[in-house]
Design a protein around this motif. Sequence first.
Motif, PDB file in Angstrom:
ATOM      1  N   GLN A   5       0.836  -1.204   0.000  1.00 55.59           N
ATOM      2  CA  GLN A   5       0.000   0.000   0.000  1.00 55.59           C
ATOM      3  C   GLN A   5       0.869   1.251   0.000  1.00 55.59           C
ATOM      4  O   GLN A   5       0.585   2.203  -0.734  1.00 55.59           O
ATOM      5  CB  GLN A   5      -0.920   0.013   1.227  1.00 55.59           C
ATOM      6  N   LEU A   6       1.910   1.247   0.810  1.00 60.31           N
ATOM      7  CA  LEU A   6       2.813   2.395   0.879  1.00 60.31           C
ATOM      8  C   LEU A   6       3.503   2.622  -0.458  1.00 60.31           C
ATOM      9  O   LEU A   6       3.606   3.760  -0.920  1.00 60.31           O
ATOM     10  CB  LEU A   6       3.842   2.193   1.992  1.00 60.31           C
ATOM     11  N   GLN A   7       3.939   1.560  -1.103  1.00 60.60           N
ATOM     12  CA  GLN A   7       4.595   1.697  -2.404  1.00 60.60           C
ATOM     13  C   GLN A   7       3.651   2.296  -3.441  1.00 60.60           C
ATOM     14  O   GLN A   7       4.058   3.100  -4.283  1.00 60.60           O
ATOM     15  CB  GLN A   7       5.139   0.342  -2.879  1.00 60.60           C
ATOM     16  N   GLU A   8       2.376   1.923  -3.379  1.00 63.84           N
ATOM     17  CA  GLU A   8       1.393   2.476  -4.317  1.00 63.84           C
ATOM     18  C   GLU A   8       1.157   3.964  -4.051  1.00 63.84           C
ATOM     19  O   GLU A   8       1.067   4.766  -4.979  1.00 63.84           O
ATOM     20  CB  GLU A   8       0.076   1.695  -4.246  1.00 63.84           C
ATOM     21  N   VAL A   9       1.085   4.340  -2.787  1.00 71.48           N
ATOM     22  CA  VAL A   9       0.938   5.756  -2.429  1.00 71.48           C
ATOM     23  C   VAL A   9       2.132   6.544  -2.959  1.00 71.48           C
ATOM     24  O   VAL A   9       1.972   7.622  -3.541  1.00 71.48           O
ATOM     25  CB  VAL A   9       0.795   5.934  -0.898  1.00 71.48           C
ATOM     26  N   LEU A  10       3.332   5.998  -2.781  1.00 72.67           N
ATOM     27  CA  LEU A  10       4.539   6.680  -3.259  1.00 72.67           C
ATOM     28  C   LEU A  10       4.565   6.775  -4.783  1.00 72.67           C
ATOM     29  O   LEU A  10       4.973   7.787  -5.346  1.00 72.67           O
ATOM     30  CB  LEU A  10       5.792   5.968  -2.742  1.00 72.67           C
ATOM     31  N   ARG A  11       4.104   5.733  -5.452  1.00 72.12           N
ATOM     32  CA  ARG A  11       4.070   5.735  -6.924  1.00 72.12           C
ATOM     33  C   ARG A  11       3.113   6.811  -7.432  1.00 72.12           C
ATOM     34  O   ARG A  11       3.461   7.609  -8.316  1.00 72.12           O
ATOM     35  CB  ARG A  11       3.648   4.361  -7.441  1.00 72.12           C
ATOM     36  N   ILE A  24      -1.730  11.335  -7.602  1.00 74.97           N
ATOM     37  CA  ILE A  24      -2.482  11.746  -6.416  1.00 74.97           C
ATOM     38  C   ILE A  24      -1.484  12.137  -5.338  1.00 74.97           C
ATOM     39  O   ILE A  24      -0.544  11.383  -5.048  1.00 74.97           O
ATOM     40  CB  ILE A  24      -3.365  10.594  -5.884  1.00 74.97           C
ATOM     41  N   CYS A  25      -1.707  13.303  -4.734  1.00 74.28           N
ATOM     42  CA  CYS A  25      -0.851  13.741  -3.640  1.00 74.28           C
ATOM     43  C   CYS A  25      -0.963  12.735  -2.489  1.00 74.28           C
ATOM     44  O   CYS A  25      -2.061  12.307  -2.135  1.00 74.28           O
ATOM     45  CB  CYS A  25      -1.269  15.132  -3.172  1.00 74.28           C
ATOM     46  N   ALA A  26       0.161  12.357  -1.933  1.00 71.12           N
ATOM     47  CA  ALA A  26       0.180  11.365  -0.856  1.00 71.12           C
ATOM     48  C   ALA A  26      -0.572  11.860   0.370  1.00 71.12           C
ATOM     49  O   ALA A  26      -0.251  12.901   0.929  1.00 71.12           O
ATOM     50  CB  ALA A  26       1.618  11.024  -0.480  1.00 71.12           C
ATOM     51  N   ASN A  27      -1.574  11.104   0.772  1.00 70.86           N
ATOM     52  CA  ASN A  27      -2.326  11.387   1.983  1.00 70.86           C
ATOM     53  C   ASN A  27      -1.995  10.293   2.985  1.00 70.86           C
ATOM     54  O   ASN A  27      -2.580   9.210   2.946  1.00 70.86           O
ATOM     55  CB  ASN A  27      -3.826  11.434   1.710  1.00 70.86           C
ATOM     56  N   LEU A  28      -1.031  10.586   3.846  1.00 66.11           N
ATOM     57  CA  LEU A  28      -0.602   9.640   4.870  1.00 66.11           C
ATOM     58  C   LEU A  28      -0.966  10.174   6.249  1.00 66.11           C
ATOM     59  O   LEU A  28      -0.340   9.831   7.247  1.00 66.11           O
ATOM     60  CB  LEU A  28       0.899   9.386   4.736  1.00 66.11           C
ATOM     61  N   ARG A  29      -2.000  10.980   6.285  1.00 62.89           N
ATOM     62  CA  ARG A  29      -2.467  11.593   7.530  1.00 62.89           C
ATOM     63  C   ARG A  29      -2.838  10.488   8.517  1.00 62.89           C
ATOM     64  O   ARG A  29      -3.658   9.626   8.237  1.00 62.89           O
ATOM     65  CB  ARG A  29      -3.676  12.466   7.249  1.00 62.89           C
ATOM     66  N   GLY A  30      -2.184  10.524   9.684  1.00 62.52           N
ATOM     67  CA  GLY A  30      -2.474   9.562  10.746  1.00 62.52           C
ATOM     68  C   GLY A  30      -2.012   8.147  10.469  1.00 62.52           C
ATOM     69  O   GLY A  30      -2.338   7.230  11.219  1.00 62.52           O
ATOM     70  N   GLY A  40      15.144   7.819   0.757  1.00 64.53           N
ATOM     71  CA  GLY A  40      15.202   8.383  -0.579  1.00 64.53           C
ATOM     72  C   GLY A  40      13.856   8.705  -1.210  1.00 64.53           C
ATOM     73  O   GLY A  40      13.802   9.136  -2.353  1.00 64.53           O
ATOM     74  N   ALA A  41      12.769   8.513  -0.480  1.00 67.30           N
ATOM     75  CA  ALA A  41      11.439   8.790  -1.043  1.00 67.30           C
ATOM     76  C   ALA A  41      11.252  10.288  -1.245  1.00 67.30           C
ATOM     77  O   ALA A  41      11.801  11.101  -0.514  1.00 67.30           O
ATOM     78  CB  ALA A  41      10.358   8.247  -0.121  1.00 67.30           C
ATOM     79  N   ASN A  42      10.469  10.634  -2.244  1.00 67.77           N
ATOM     80  CA  ASN A  42      10.126  12.031  -2.475  1.00 67.77           C
ATOM     81  C   ASN A  42       8.706  12.254  -1.971  1.00 67.77           C
ATOM     82  O   ASN A  42       7.746  11.898  -2.634  1.00 67.77           O
ATOM     83  CB  ASN A  42      10.231  12.403  -3.947  1.00 67.77           C
ATOM     84  N   LEU A  43       8.608  12.827  -0.775  1.00 67.90           N
ATOM     85  CA  LEU A  43       7.308  13.114  -0.169  1.00 67.90           C
ATOM     86  C   LEU A  43       7.044  14.611  -0.123  1.00 67.90           C
ATOM     87  O   LEU A  43       6.323  15.106   0.735  1.00 67.90           O
ATOM     88  CB  LEU A  43       7.245  12.502   1.232  1.00 67.90           C
TER      89      LEU A  43
END
Length: 83
Positions: A5-11, A24-30, A40-43
């Motif tokens: 799931q995290l990899q898909e959010v990052l992609r 889609i802008c990463a929504n990792l709220r909470g 090395g991720a671009n967040l």
Amino acid sequence: MNTEQLQEVLRLHSLWLSKDAFGICANLRGADLKGADLKGANLEGADLKGADLKGANLKWTNLEGADLEYANLQGAYLKYANL
């Protein structure tokens, strides 16, 4: 959040940063990201408000403009991270 799931959010976030219509802008709220390897991720511009990043590897991670309000960064590895 599991690794897939995290990899898909990052992609999708990467596509968003490159102005791709499918991005889609990463929504990792909470999100529970304890111990996550985000090296090395671009967040840039991501929503990490209230995320639990305790012990996460954020080395070389780009967090410029990311919302880290109330995020738990206890023990996170931030060497060379762009804040």
